[in-house]
Design a protein around this motif. Sequence first.
Motif, PDB file in Angstrom:
ATOM      1  N   ARG A  19       0.860  -1.187   0.000  1.00 58.37           N
ATOM      2  CA  ARG A  19       0.000   0.000   0.000  1.00 58.37           C
ATOM      3  C   ARG A  19       0.895   1.236   0.000  1.00 58.37           C
ATOM      4  O   ARG A  19       2.041   1.181   0.425  1.00 58.37           O
ATOM      5  CB  ARG A  19      -0.911   0.012   1.235  1.00 58.37           C
ATOM      6  CG  ARG A  19      -1.755  -1.225   1.381  1.00 58.37           C
ATOM      7  CD  ARG A  19      -2.858  -1.239   0.342  1.00 58.37           C
ATOM      8  NE  ARG A  19      -3.735  -2.381   0.551  1.00 58.37           N
ATOM      9  CZ  ARG A  19      -4.034  -3.249  -0.385  1.00 58.37           C
ATOM     10  NH1 ARG A  19      -3.556  -3.117  -1.587  1.00 58.37           N
ATOM     11  NH2 ARG A  19      -4.838  -4.260  -0.132  1.00 58.37           N
ATOM     12  N   VAL A  20       0.325   2.346  -0.451  1.00 59.82           N
ATOM     13  CA  VAL A  20       1.079   3.596  -0.501  1.00 59.82           C
ATOM     14  C   VAL A  20       0.291   4.670   0.237  1.00 59.82           C
ATOM     15  O   VAL A  20      -0.908   4.839   0.020  1.00 59.82           O
ATOM     16  CB  VAL A  20       1.335   4.033  -1.967  1.00 59.82           C
ATOM     17  CG1 VAL A  20       2.134   5.329  -2.024  1.00 59.82           C
ATOM     18  CG2 VAL A  20       2.060   2.938  -2.736  1.00 59.82           C
ATOM     19  N   THR A  21       0.996   5.393   1.120  1.00 55.35           N
ATOM     20  CA  THR A  21       0.349   6.479   1.847  1.00 55.35           C
ATOM     21  C   THR A  21       0.184   7.682   0.925  1.00 55.35           C
ATOM     22  O   THR A  21       0.745   7.726  -0.170  1.00 55.35           O
ATOM     23  CB  THR A  21       1.185   6.901   3.073  1.00 55.35           C
ATOM     24  OG1 THR A  21       2.436   7.413   2.619  1.00 55.35           O
ATOM     25  CG2 THR A  21       1.425   5.727   4.007  1.00 55.35           C
ATOM     26  N   ARG A  22      -0.552   8.679   1.395  1.00 55.91           N
ATOM     27  CA  ARG A  22      -0.743   9.907   0.602  1.00 55.91           C
ATOM     28  C   ARG A  22       0.576  10.609   0.333  1.00 55.91           C
ATOM     29  O   ARG A  22       0.723  11.299  -0.667  1.00 55.91           O
ATOM     30  CB  ARG A  22      -1.695  10.851   1.325  1.00 55.91           C
ATOM     31  CG  ARG A  22      -3.104  10.337   1.330  1.00 55.91           C
ATOM     32  CD  ARG A  22      -4.020  11.321   2.008  1.00 55.91           C
ATOM     33  NE  ARG A  22      -5.332  10.723   2.152  1.00 55.91           N
ATOM     34  CZ  ARG A  22      -6.236  11.087   3.006  1.00 55.91           C
ATOM     35  NH1 ARG A  22      -5.995  12.096   3.827  1.00 55.91           N
ATOM     36  NH2 ARG A  22      -7.389  10.487   3.070  1.00 55.91           N
ATOM     37  N   SER A  23       1.520  10.430   1.244  1.00 55.89           N
ATOM     38  CA  SER A  23       2.829  11.072   1.052  1.00 55.89           C
ATOM     39  C   SER A  23       3.764  10.236   0.179  1.00 55.89           C
ATOM     40  O   SER A  23       4.920  10.608  -0.023  1.00 55.89           O
ATOM     41  CB  SER A  23       3.477  11.353   2.405  1.00 55.89           C
ATOM     42  OG  SER A  23       3.613  10.154   3.134  1.00 55.89           O
ATOM     43  N   GLY A  24       3.262   9.092  -0.338  1.00 57.89           N
ATOM     44  CA  GLY A  24       4.047   8.293  -1.279  1.00 57.89           C
ATOM     45  C   GLY A  24       4.926   7.226  -0.659  1.00 57.89           C
ATOM     46  O   GLY A  24       5.756   6.634  -1.334  1.00 57.89           O
ATOM     47  N   ILE A  25       4.746   6.951   0.620  1.00 57.45           N
ATOM     48  CA  ILE A  25       5.559   5.934   1.292  1.00 57.45           C
ATOM     49  C   ILE A  25       4.846   4.587   1.168  1.00 57.45           C
ATOM     50  O   ILE A  25       3.680   4.446   1.519  1.00 57.45           O
ATOM     51  CB  ILE A  25       5.769   6.301   2.777  1.00 57.45           C
ATOM     52  CG1 ILE A  25       6.527   7.623   2.877  1.00 57.45           C
ATOM     53  CG2 ILE A  25       6.507   5.176   3.506  1.00 57.45           C
ATOM     54  CD1 ILE A  25       6.573   8.197   4.271  1.00 57.45           C
ATOM     55  N   ALA A  26       5.573   3.600   0.659  1.00 57.56           N
ATOM     56  CA  ALA A  26       5.009   2.254   0.490  1.00 57.56           C
ATOM     57  C   ALA A  26       5.191   1.451   1.777  1.00 57.56           C
ATOM     58  O   ALA A  26       6.216   1.585   2.464  1.00 57.56           O
ATOM     59  CB  ALA A  26       5.692   1.544  -0.660  1.00 57.56           C
ATOM     60  N   TYR A  27       4.180   0.629   2.097  1.00 58.45           N
ATOM     61  CA  TYR A  27       4.271  -0.228   3.273  1.00 58.45           C
ATOM     62  C   TYR A  27       3.528  -1.532   3.004  1.00 58.45           C
ATOM     63  O   TYR A  27       2.656  -1.595   2.150  1.00 58.45           O
ATOM     64  CB  TYR A  27       3.700   0.468   4.514  1.00 58.45           C
ATOM     65  CG  TYR A  27       2.211   0.697   4.473  1.00 58.45           C
ATOM     66  CD1 TYR A  27       1.328  -0.204   5.064  1.00 58.45           C
ATOM     67  CD2 TYR A  27       1.666   1.803   3.819  1.00 58.45           C
ATOM     68  CE1 TYR A  27      -0.038  -0.015   5.008  1.00 58.45           C
ATOM     69  CE2 TYR A  27       0.292   2.010   3.767  1.00 58.45           C
ATOM     70  CZ  TYR A  27      -0.553   1.097   4.365  1.00 58.45           C
ATOM     71  OH  TYR A  27      -1.900   1.289   4.305  1.00 58.45           O
ATOM     72  N   THR A  28       3.908  -2.569   3.744  1.00 63.40           N
ATOM     73  CA  THR A  28       3.257  -3.872   3.629  1.00 63.40           C
ATOM     74  C   THR A  28       2.073  -3.906   4.595  1.00 63.40           C
ATOM     75  O   THR A  28       2.220  -3.547   5.765  1.00 63.40           O
ATOM     76  CB  THR A  28       4.253  -4.994   3.990  1.00 63.40           C
ATOM     77  OG1 THR A  28       5.386  -4.880   3.132  1.00 63.40           O
ATOM     78  CG2 THR A  28       3.628  -6.367   3.825  1.00 63.40           C
ATOM     79  N   PRO A  29       0.886  -4.340   4.116  1.00 58.14           N
ATOM     80  CA  PRO A  29      -0.284  -4.407   4.997  1.00 58.14           C
ATOM     81  C   PRO A  29      -0.043  -5.310   6.220  1.00 58.14           C
ATOM     82  O   PRO A  29       0.678  -6.298   6.139  1.00 58.14           O
ATOM     83  CB  PRO A  29      -1.370  -5.003   4.102  1.00 58.14           C
ATOM     84  CG  PRO A  29      -0.935  -4.684   2.718  1.00 58.14           C
ATOM     85  CD  PRO A  29       0.569  -4.712   2.745  1.00 58.14           C
TER      86      PRO A  29
END
Length: 137
Positions: A19-29
């Motif tokens: 997933r990607v936050t509004r600020s563009g940082i990707a993270y694993t659910p």
Amino acid sequence: MIALRFEVQGEPKAKARPRVTRSGIAYTPKNTILYENLVRTSFQQYYPDHIPIDCEVEAIITAYFSIPKSASQRKKELMNFGLISPTKKPDLDNIAKAVLDSLNGIAYKDDSQIVSMWVVKKYSERPRVEVILKEKE
């Protein structure tokens, strides 16, 4: 020949897309992280002192899903005998990805060592994922 066999208890889970936050940082659910930790822990319970293997690996993954409560008695019997297979999500490739990525650096040095794979979905009264990792002949 090296052959590692173990089970992961519970419903099979897929590896979710990052997933990607509004600020563009990707993270694993979170659900993916929890399931990968379960796979790692299950492997380490079977093989506590395992040193990651460094050879070509063949992976055999069998994902057993719960038989739906809504299924008729006849269908439940067919599911139990393996005559009806699950056609629901998660997809086979995403189940395999969740399992194999979580074993990276633990069961084998890198998942690029996996040169062949066989993945199957079945129904069972006891949901689980059975994994066999074999040295490729």
